[in-house]
Scaffold this motif. Structure first.
Motif, short mmCIF file in Angstrom:
data_model
loop_
_atom_site.label_atom_id
_atom_site.label_comp_id
_atom_site.label_asym_id
_atom_site.label_seq_id
_atom_site.Cartn_x
_atom_site.Cartn_y
_atom_site.Cartn_z
N GLY A 281 78.04 51.05 33.01
CA GLY A 281 77.96 52.31 33.74
C GLY A 281 76.97 52.20 34.89
N SER A 282 76.61 53.33 35.46
CA SER A 282 75.64 53.33 36.56
C SER A 282 74.27 52.89 36.05
N ILE A 283 73.56 52.13 36.87
CA ILE A 283 72.23 51.62 36.51
C ILE A 283 71.19 52.31 37.37
N ILE A 284 70.18 52.88 36.74
CA ILE A 284 69.04 53.47 37.45
C ILE A 284 67.80 52.70 37.00
N TYR A 285 67.21 51.96 37.89
CA TYR A 285 66.04 51.16 37.54
C TYR A 285 64.75 51.97 37.69
N PHE A 286 63.80 51.68 36.82
CA PHE A 286 62.41 52.10 37.01
C PHE A 286 61.55 50.88 36.77
N THR A 287 60.34 50.90 37.29
CA THR A 287 59.48 49.70 37.22
C THR A 287 58.16 50.03 36.54
N THR A 288 57.95 49.44 35.38
CA THR A 288 56.66 49.58 34.69
C THR A 288 55.63 48.69 35.36
N GLY A 307 58.65 52.95 43.31
CA GLY A 307 57.55 53.58 42.58
C GLY A 307 57.29 52.86 41.28
N PHE A 308 56.23 53.28 40.59
CA PHE A 308 55.85 52.65 39.33
C PHE A 308 55.78 53.69 38.22
N VAL A 309 56.14 53.24 37.02
CA VAL A 309 55.92 54.01 35.80
C VAL A 309 54.70 53.40 35.13
N PRO A 310 53.74 54.22 34.68
CA PRO A 310 52.56 53.64 34.02
C PRO A 310 52.95 52.91 32.74
N PRO A 311 52.23 51.85 32.37
CA PRO A 311 52.56 51.12 31.14
C PRO A 311 52.35 52.00 29.92
N MET A 312 53.37 52.13 29.09
CA MET A 312 53.28 53.01 27.93
C MET A 312 53.53 52.26 26.61
N GLY A 313 54.22 51.14 26.68
CA GLY A 313 54.43 50.35 25.47
C GLY A 313 55.54 50.85 24.57
#
Length: 546
Positions: A281-288, A307-313
């Motif tokens: 399907g469609s891919i939406i990337y986010f970057t940790t 943009g960045f996503v904060p590291p959450m684990g």
């Protein structure tokens, strides 16, 4: 009262015996002994064990009695930081300070955090100890307790991240490079920000997921963690989107039986490159942002990642973060269930999730499906959860639960819809009793939103151009390593070592996973290790460019 508030610290001579030291009177209290001002702090420092690689935090230094003694107990690997929150005492301590000591107003918490983070990057600090230098501590005791705890947490988290980086940093970087070639045909999380007006239901894979029926799910935009996907398939519920963020092979198990469902997938750029292809399907990337890295910053500054996503684990925490990004505004409610951070004896996940199915597959007459070994390990903690249910958790789950609370408790309109699990401090909601107004229950066709966003996107991230550039730069470094000053790329205006390191540091994914990356020396051993990493990453880039 006003006279006390306006009082200035007063130096008072002890005036007895051979002692010529002053004490301090402030707000009707003596901050040192009236007879021997340095006696107590000298005893405290003498009794304090200060190991190498320690950050020593001085609270309320006042007249700095004991500082010289403290310095003799600290070796070259230690660092001293002094803090004072009272304006008058800060001014007094500043006027008395003749030594080069890091002294910060404790009300400037941003500066303290910046100092500690910089220290962690440049020195091998492993722990913090606290020494209260005067009675001035009593005027800000709660603040000082909080600051010391936060500094300990910063140090602890840094080393947890460091261990993770050593174990997985190489694979994170490899996966990013491999995934970059797919960015031009995909979207990124930031491009879909504030697009969902329908109430959002975030679903983890814990036991409380089992309350979700098809009738309930149809009322919401369902955002599911990857491990819960088999549950939705078994119950004939189609989530609106799935979130994946792991780089390990075990993640693939969650997608077994779900090929070609064409469900939109939010995928971490550090995830295994084969994960996005399964759902088709469609891919939406986010970057940790898994570490501070010039490599990641270059990708951001070049607008390749947005943009960045904060590291959450935890994929559950990432799922909530994504839901908050997606909702149109704060009035759109976000409900969550299946994020239990606990389990009941013998049962770690909801029925039909990948963990439960794995238990069914491996069970036989002498091996029951109940995972009792996991339930009664040494680190298991028995406790009471929501609705007074008896549950089991562990230290790691409790840390995630605490992080979940701290990260999201101040966000508006987040509701805990789970009927079991740890109490997380959010307002509770019963999904079976919620009546949604027509406008909020209105259908959001997420695929249409995705297509519309792609159509209106002016620029697409060209990861392949970056990979070509990266390949050429790595080949230059490789040639310099192999041919030294005979290389056609050698610059005679600087030494070979300096030229190599200046080029290598902008590609820091080559060495950030080294255990000694904080104290890299430009020697033969380091360059040999870099060459091995170069060969590995060049293979990955060539694979991505095929």
């Amino acid at each position: 009262m006003n006279s006390i508030l306006n009082e200035k610290p007063e130096l008072v001579s002890t005036g007895e015996g051979f002692c010529v030291l002053n004490t301090v009177k402030y707000k009707e209290k003596f901050l040192y002994s009236k007879y021997s001002p340095d006696k107590i702090i000298t005893r405290i420092i003498n009794e304090k064990e200060i190991k190498p690689n320690t950050l020593v935090i001085i609270f309320s230094p006042c007249l700095w009695y004991g500082l010289d003694l403290l310095k003799t107990k600290c070796d070259s690997t230690c660092e001293i930081l002094a803090l004072e929150g009272d304006k008058e005492l800060y001014n007094l301590a500043s006027s008395q300070l003749n030594n080069e000591i890091n002294f910060i107003n404790s009300n400037d918490k941003g500066k303290i955090e910046e100092f500690v983070n910089e220290l962690l990057r440049t020195k091998n600090i492993k722990r913090a100890v606290r020494i209260d230098f005067s009675g001035g501590v009593q005027f800000n005791i709660e603040s000082y307790n909080f600051i010391f705890t936060q500094i300990q947490n910063l140090i602890s988290q840094y080393w947890k991240n460091k261990i993770t980086l050593i174990q997985f940093g190489k694979f994170y970087a490899k996966n990013i490079l491999l995934n970059l070639s797919n960015l031009a045909d995909s979207l990124q999380l930031e491009q879909l920000s504030s697009t969902i007006s329908k109430p959002i239901l975030v679903c983890g894979a814990g036991e409380s997921l089992e309350q979700i029926t098809k009738e309930i799910a149809e009322k919401y935009f369902v955002l599911a963690v990857d491990a819960s996907l088999p549950y939705f398939k078994a119950t004939h519920i189609r989530p609106d989107a799935v979130v994946a963020m792991e780089s390990q092979f075990s993640t693939i198990k969650a997608f077994v039986g779900s090929a070609n469902l064409k469900i939109p997938l939010f995928c971490d750029l550090v995830s295994r490159p084969d994960v996005p292809q399964i759902l088709n399907g469609s891919i939406i990337y986010f970057t940790t942002k898994y570490t501070s890295s010039l490599f990641l910053e270059e990708l951001y500054n070049s607008k390749i990642i947005k943009g960045f996503v904060p590291p959450m684990g935890s994929v559950g925490l990432a799922c909530i973060y994504i839901a908050l990004k997606l909702r149109k505004d704060e009035s759109v409610p976000v409900y969550f269930t299946g994020l239990d951070f606990s389990f009941t004896a013998g049962k770690t996940h909801a029925r039909n999730t990948s963990a439960h199915l794995q238990g069914l597959i491996t069970s036989y007459r002498l091996r029951h499906i109940e995972n009792l070994n996991y339930s009664f390990r040494e680190d298991s903690i028995k406790c009471t959860g929501k609705n007074n249910n008896k549950i089991i958790t562990n230290n790691i789950m409790q840390i995630y639960a605490e992080q979940f609370h701290l990260q999201f408790i101040n966000e508006k309109n987040i509701y805990d819809a789970g009927k079991t699990g740890l109490e997380l401090g959010f307002e509770r909601a019963d999904l079976e009793k919620i009546t949604l107004s027509e406008n909020k229950a209105a259908e959001n066709n997420f695929q249409e939103i995705i297509c519309s966003t792609i159509k209106n996107t002016q620029d697409s991230s060209d990861g392949k151009k970056y990979l070509e550039k990266e390949k050429n730069e790595l080949l230059i470094i490789k040639d310099l390593l192999e041919n030294g000053e005979k290389s056609k790329h050698f610059d005679e205006t600087e030494t070979l070592e300096a030229q190599l390191f200046n080029k290598i540091k902008t590609h820091d994914y080559l060495y950030l996973h080294f255990p000694d990356s904080n104290s890299i020396t430009l020697n033969k051993s380091f360059f040999k290790r870099i060459k091995a990493e170069l060969i590995y990453f060049l293979k990955q880039i060539n694979s991505a460019l095929l």
